[in-house]
Design a protein around this motif. Structure first.
Motif, PDB file in Angstrom:
ATOM      1  N   UNK B 190      61.981  15.869 116.673  1.00  0.00           N
ATOM      2  CA  UNK B 190      62.086  14.413 116.865  1.00  0.00           C
ATOM      3  C   UNK B 190      62.026  13.821 115.461  1.00  0.00           C
ATOM      4  N   UNK B 191      63.016  12.993 115.117  1.00  0.00           N
ATOM      5  CA  UNK B 191      62.949  12.318 113.821  1.00  0.00           C
ATOM      6  C   UNK B 191      63.170  10.819 113.975  1.00  0.00           C
ATOM      7  N   UNK B 192      62.614  10.269 115.062  1.00  0.00           N
ATOM      8  CA  UNK B 192      62.700   8.822 115.256  1.00  0.00           C
ATOM      9  C   UNK B 192      61.882   8.120 114.191  1.00  0.00           C
ATOM     10  N   UNK B 193      62.195   6.837 113.986  1.00  0.00           N
ATOM     11  CA  UNK B 193      61.396   6.021 113.068  1.00  0.00           C
ATOM     12  C   UNK B 193      60.079   5.587 113.726  1.00  0.00           C
ATOM     13  N   UNK B 194      59.938   5.882 115.015  1.00  0.00           N
ATOM     14  CA  UNK B 194      58.743   5.468 115.756  1.00  0.00           C
ATOM     15  C   UNK B 194      57.673   6.550 115.713  1.00  0.00           C
ATOM     16  N   UNK B 195      58.097   7.803 115.782  1.00  0.00           N
ATOM     17  CA  UNK B 195      57.124   8.902 115.761  1.00  0.00           C
ATOM     18  C   UNK B 195      57.480   9.968 114.725  1.00  0.00           C
ATOM     19  N   UNK B 196      58.632  10.610 114.894  1.00  0.00           N
ATOM     20  CA  UNK B 196      58.933  11.826 114.140  1.00  0.00           C
ATOM     21  C   UNK B 196      58.896  11.669 112.627  1.00  0.00           C
ATOM     22  N   UNK B 197      59.550  10.629 112.100  1.00  0.00           N
ATOM     23  CA  UNK B 197      59.615  10.533 110.640  1.00  0.00           C
ATOM     24  C   UNK B 197      58.297  10.057 110.030  1.00  0.00           C
ATOM     25  N   UNK B 198      57.660   9.005 110.592  1.00  0.00           N
ATOM     26  CA  UNK B 198      56.334   8.670 110.032  1.00  0.00           C
ATOM     27  C   UNK B 198      55.358   9.850 110.103  1.00  0.00           C
ATOM     28  N   UNK B 199      55.405  10.605 111.200  1.00  0.00           N
ATOM     29  CA  UNK B 199      54.516  11.764 111.341  1.00  0.00           C
ATOM     30  C   UNK B 199      54.813  12.816 110.280  1.00  0.00           C
ATOM     31  N   UNK B 200      56.107  13.106 110.069  1.00  0.00           N
ATOM     32  CA  UNK B 200      56.500  14.064 109.034  1.00  0.00           C
ATOM     33  C   UNK B 200      55.949  13.619 107.684  1.00  0.00           C
TER      34      UNK B 200
END
Lengths: 332, 332
Positions: B190-200
């Motif tokens: 998941x690389x959404x701006x809602x979860x995946x990218x902030x988490x990464x």
């Protein structure tokens, strides 16, 4: 502003059919810009970032460079890895010699590209795609700053389409603000935040009823209570009904397989196609006014936006440093 | 901060397998919040806008309301037509009695929803989804204002996942800032701006190598040169290789048909599923640590973010009015 800038289209407008070449419109605006640059001197500079080998983007950047250079604007294409783009944008934001920044999308695709649009400072956002510039458009906020020294820019593709419609006999002249399109219905097949929705807002501002269509359905746009604001309204109208009611049909589906059935377009409609491919049969010009491409006017509007940013930034240097820091956002 | 807040998971962590119920983690943070509210008094208030009849969103809003009310937070669900949402958000932005605003997405879908996320003032953005709060996360900017009085919030789902990982023996304790995940590899699907990218970004900040996967491919995230910044790097690693190398696998594909092949997950992996549906076979807990749902901790983090905003706004009232206007954005 709404009067004809060229006689080129007189016959087409009278006959309500024919194919429109937008070159004279682009030239009109480019000449204005060229004269302005000659008068003020200086070297307005735009930086464009390209992260792919996309031939369409490469071609477009070439045409943009040719036009800019002819008119006195420096256009610098920077090819860069997508993972380095954000840092490069921030560097350009901070570079006083860069007045406008643009990016050829898609970069990563999806929401990350939407994020990158907002990394560009609204003060250098030559395409007018940042949330700040879009919000201001939707809410009739004309300046980026409290002191009203920095004019906002409007997304350049919708701006180009409005300028073209103005030349094709759709706008009423000599009427009050917000009245020029009263009584007109317009269908836009595209509701992107880059073209379709800002365009719907601009046309609704001038009094039109706009049917905004995308794969999720239809939303109607009307003028809001205050001039310059818009209202979205749910509707049960079908796409077919909307097209048959419309005096203007604007097409922006980025797929060569998407073609509107010509039978759904009534005679005399102004059909404007801004997709890279033609979303309608080419011979529709035998019964309607067809504008098959708008790219030249878009480039002229890009130059126009750059000049606005250039002038904002020239002015900024004359303000005390404290005011340079207060980049106030009205809407929060 | 990284130390165990409960002994609940000791056996699971030692055996490197089993199913994790996150309730004790949620309760730990909620108790902290409840104590804080009792101490300071007042009535922190959150408004949540719902524009659909989506049962998932309705259920989630019910659980959120129950948790908030128990902890001393007022949670107001407002059902509203989607075409009226923007105006309602702007009204809530201006209402001094509202400290946090959230929206159940999708509303329109696509970029228009991304626009709406940015209409919420960063000062009331309880989910941490505005561009301003995300930009600040990616660039290690901790305050919304120049005066450093208003702390930024972090998107609450990624924050919840980090808090869960911290409890499962993955973080090294008693190390320097940015070192706790050095040597660890983590895959996020998941690389959404809602979860995946902030988490990464958050995991890379702590030293992990993160393989960020979406339908467009894989991007690697590493710590940047300055603490708190991140670097995206292109990679040729395959999805299968990434998963087999990873000590932590985080799954967020919102489709019941998406299941990762269990053979690609090595024994002892911490598998965290934040999608509404389980992206892995349920019996994977016989060889890995499985966290099938994280919703309770997400709600606790939502409350935690609200308290941060509430405290920011309490403090703001003690500042002179001039300073209240200077909502400076660092990045432009």
């Amino acid at each position: 502003m709404h009067s004809m800038i060229t006689n080129e289209y007189k016959e087409i407008v009278e006959n309500k059919k024919g194919k429109v070449d937008v070159t004279p419109i682009a030239n009109f605006f480019r000449n204005e810009i060229k004269e302005q640059i000659t008068k003020i001197g200086g070297k307005p500079r735009m930086v464009a970032f390209l992260t792919t080998d996309d031939q369409g983007a490469l071609d477009y950047s070439k045409w943009t460079k040719i036009a800019c250079n002819k008119d006195g604007i420096e256009f610098i294409l920077k090819r860069i890895e997508r993972v380095d783009l954000e840092d490069a944008i921030i560097e350009a934001n901070q570079d006083d010699d860069v007045h406008g920044i643009m990016v050829y999308y898609p970069v990563f695709g999806g929401m990350l590209d939407s994020y990158l649009q907002d990394v560009i400072s609204p003060e250098k956002d030559v395409e007018g795609l940042s949330t700040t510039n879009r919000f201001n458009l939707y809410h009739n906020i004309r300046y980026l700053d409290k002191e009203m020294t920095k004019k906002c820019v409007i997304p350049c593709t919708p701006l180009a389409i409005v300028k073209i419609i103005e030349q094709l006999g759709i706008y009423r002249e000599n009427v009050e603000l917000g009245q020029a399109l009263v009584g007109k219905e317009i269908t836009i097949i595209n509701r992107s935040e880059i073209v379709g929705r800002p365009l719907a807002a601009m046309l609704a501002n001038d009094g039109a009823i706009v049917y905004s269509i995308d794969i999720n359905g239809i939303i109607m746009f009307e003028a809001g209570k205050r001039y310059g604001t818009i209202k979205m309204v749910e509707t049960k109208i079908t796409k077919e009904e909307a097209m048959l009611k419309s005096q203007v049909l604007i097409l922006g589906v980025p797929s060569p397989n998407y073609k509107v059935n010509s039978d759904l377009i009534k005679e005399g409609t102004v059909v404007i196609n801004f997709a890279g491919c033609l979303n309608v049969d080419e011979d529709i010009d035998s019964k309607t006014i067809l504008v098959p491409t708008i790219g030249k006017v878009t480039i002229a509007m890009l130059e126009r936006n750059l000049m606005r940013l250039y002038n904002n930034q020239r002015l900024k240097k004359t303000l005390p440093p404290q005011d340079q820091l207060n980049q106030y956002q009205y809407y929060h």
